[in-house]
Design a protein around this motif. Structure first.
Motif, PDB file in Angstrom:
ATOM      1  N   MET A 338      -6.582  -1.118  -0.348  1.00  0.00           N
ATOM      2  CA  MET A 338      -6.461  -2.550  -0.098  1.00  0.00           C
ATOM      3  C   MET A 338      -5.007  -3.011  -0.011  1.00  0.00           C
ATOM      4  N   SER A 339      -4.063  -2.056  -0.079  1.00  0.00           N
ATOM      5  CA  SER A 339      -2.620  -2.369   0.028  1.00  0.00           C
ATOM      6  C   SER A 339      -2.187  -3.430  -0.989  1.00  0.00           C
ATOM      7  N   GLN A 340      -2.569  -3.229  -2.242  1.00  0.00           N
ATOM      8  CA  GLN A 340      -2.247  -4.188  -3.302  1.00  0.00           C
ATOM      9  C   GLN A 340      -1.042  -3.770  -4.133  1.00  0.00           C
ATOM     10  N   HIS A 341      -0.496  -2.556  -3.895  1.00  0.00           N
ATOM     11  CA  HIS A 341       0.591  -2.053  -4.718  1.00  0.00           C
ATOM     12  C   HIS A 341       1.739  -1.573  -3.834  1.00  0.00           C
ATOM     13  N   SER A 342       2.930  -1.605  -4.389  1.00  0.00           N
ATOM     14  CA  SER A 342       4.119  -1.162  -3.661  1.00  0.00           C
ATOM     15  C   SER A 342       4.221   0.359  -3.680  1.00  0.00           C
ATOM     16  N   ASP A 343       5.068   0.898  -2.791  1.00  0.00           N
ATOM     17  CA  ASP A 343       5.275   2.350  -2.750  1.00  0.00           C
ATOM     18  C   ASP A 343       5.863   2.861  -4.059  1.00  0.00           C
ATOM     19  N   GLN A 344       6.710   2.077  -4.694  1.00  0.00           N
ATOM     20  CA  GLN A 344       7.316   2.491  -5.958  1.00  0.00           C
ATOM     21  C   GLN A 344       6.251   2.672  -7.031  1.00  0.00           C
ATOM     22  N   GLU A 345       5.299   1.740  -7.101  1.00  0.00           N
ATOM     23  CA  GLU A 345       4.223   1.855  -8.086  1.00  0.00           C
ATOM     24  C   GLU A 345       3.370   3.087  -7.817  1.00  0.00           C
TER      25      GLU A 345
END
Length: 486
Positions: A338-345
């Motif tokens: 769902m694209s709810q988090h950043s790449d860093q996370e």
């Protein structure tokens, strides 16, 4: 000029007729597909447990293809043929009325033949659709178990079985073809070009009647009893993690009753143990409402879970299943669809799951390819990806449904270590496959024949005479020592 205008008008009419047929056909097919998809996505798990996969695939592929491509044009050709036949009849009746002496009996005969043909053709088309499901189901099962089939050198057996299913599927269709040929042959025995036009019109009507069976078959799956609503607006709670279980469920026409009250405290680590078929997985299914209770209650933070929407319930629970499921796409999509988090996370989570190094060596990072079912990754890595999903969701209640059953001991240790560190303040429910997995749990819940038989701390149960957990521990260590000695 008159004939030119007539020709241009005819061309314009045919173009408009074709475009309208395509537009209306797409609209009706899209409407049927949307209703079918909505019905299948909201169907209860009991439907999928009792329905072969090939039958569902046949509905959404072959039947839907006939509705997309064949039905609209068969319908328009049938209508145009009927109009042409009626127009020719009217002209002949005016110019040479004597032709009606032959035409009217012929028309009555073809209509009676059509009724006779319909009675058997419809059933044959239903049989064709049913036997086609067997072919699709066998093909899907063979593809999924190709490695096992090759290992036992049973390729010829499965190939012969596939040919037999194809022959069985072709037999109703060939019977329909012979019926149609005989029907046309009898009609053509009367000569006259008008009769040929009538026969063609009735032939197209028969084809439509056969194809409409596909709509009937789709309609059966468009009215499947649905699960509970996804969201109940007036009741959208925040679930923290304390469970109180008092329930009973109905499965396989057999009623299992749980009269005991189990209080699963917040932040406790609960291990569920029992022999094969004791009801451990069904208990987890009831927690996610895959199995609706026939009575009793499951209470989370003082809220009966049957009173809230399924999305609100399931989205707040984390689960690491026994069979890890990955989807065709990228690593990023599988961890965060769902694209709810950043790449860093996501990278932080991959580091905790010890997958970061493998992705960096791959060179594509989060865009690394995941093929269908994740077959390009090992089972242990797939399980760690499922752990990564749970870490990203940060659910207060985590369920491990025999998550370590199909992985090696090294991956099991990584999984357990990460869960203990990252879910220390969460309620963790573990369905055990290996006894050491639940030895550090706060409480042990023993299940037998669908009923709770014990619920206490691990050491107390081990010291308790006749304890189910104690018996399982003894059997585990006994089997382990026997394996080491051998």
């Amino acid at each position: 000029m008159v004939y030119l205008l007539i020709g241009l008008a005819t061309i314009l009419f045919i173009i408009c007729r074709t475009l309208s047929t395509v537009a209306l056909g797409l609209k009706s097919s899209g409407s049927l597909f949307s209703q079918l998809l909505d019905s299948l996505f909201h169907a209860p798990m009991s439907f999928y447990d009792s329905t072969p996969l090939g039958r569902i695939l046949n509905r959404v592929s072959s039947d839907l293809s006939i509705i997309d491509l064949d039905v609209p044009f068969s319908l328009i050709i049938s209508i145009s043929g009927a109009v042409n036949a009626c127009g020719t009849l009217v002209v002949l009746a005016i110019v040479t009325w004597q032709d009606l002496i032959v035409t009217i009996p012929m028309l009555c005969l073809t209509i009676s033949l059509q009724r006779y043909y319909f009675a058997s053709a419809k059933e044959l088309m239903r049989m064709n659709g049913t036997t086609k499901s067997f072919v699709a189901n066998h093909l899907a099962e063979s593809a999924a178990g190709a490695m096992t089939i090759r290992a036992f050198e049973k390729e010829d057996l499965f190939f012969k079985r596939n040919l037999g299913l194809i022959d069985t599927n072709a037999s109703p269709f060939s019977t329909v073809f012979r019926q149609m040929s005989g029907f046309i042959g009898m009609a053509l025995a009367y000569g006259l070009s008008l009769n040929m036009m009538v026969v063609r019109s009735i032939q197209k009507q028969s084809t439509i009647a056969d194809n409409i069976i596909c709509v009937e078959r789709l309609n059966q799956y468009m009215h499947i009893p649905s699960e509970a609503p996804e969201v109940i607006e007036e009741n959208r709670p925040q679930l923290i993690g304390q469970l109180l279980v008092k329930w009973r469920y109905k499965i396989c026409r057999k009623l299992h009753v749980h009269t005991e009250i189990v209080d699963l405290k917040q932040r406790h680590k609960i291990g569920i143990v029992g022999r094969t078929g004791s009801g451990k997985t069904t208990l987890i299914g009831a927690l996610f409402r895959l199995v609706e209770p026939a009575g009793g209650k499951i209470i989370v933070d003082g809220i009966d879970i049957s009173t809230i929407g399924l999305h609100d319930l399931r989205s707040r629970f984390g689960i690491i299943p026994q069979d890890p499921t990955l989807f065709n796409g990228t690593v990023r999509y599988n961890l965060d669809p769902m694209s709810q988090h950043s790449d860093q996370e996501i990278w932080e989570v991959l580091g905790k799951c010890q997958l970061q190094e493998a992705l960096q060596e791959n060179g594509k990072g989060l865009d690394s390819l995941v093929v269908e079912s994740g077959s390009n990754w090992s089972i242990g890595q797939r399980q760690l990806f499922c752990l990564g999903r749970a870490l990203l969701r940060r659910s207060k209640i985590l369920v491990l449904d025999e998550a370590t059953a199909s992985i090696d001991n090294a991956t099991d240790m990584i999984l357990q270590k990460t869960i203990r560190a990252e879910f220390a303040d969460c309620t963790v429910i573990t369905v055990a496959h290996r006894i050491p997995t639940v030895m550090d749990c706060t409480m042990i819940l023993g299940v037998s024949d669908g009923k709770l038989v014990e619920y206490d701390e691990p050491m107390k149960l081990m010291n308790k005479e006749g304890s189910l957990f104690g018996q399982l521990v003894e059997e585990y260590w006994s089997n382990l020592q026997s394996a080491e000695s051998n």
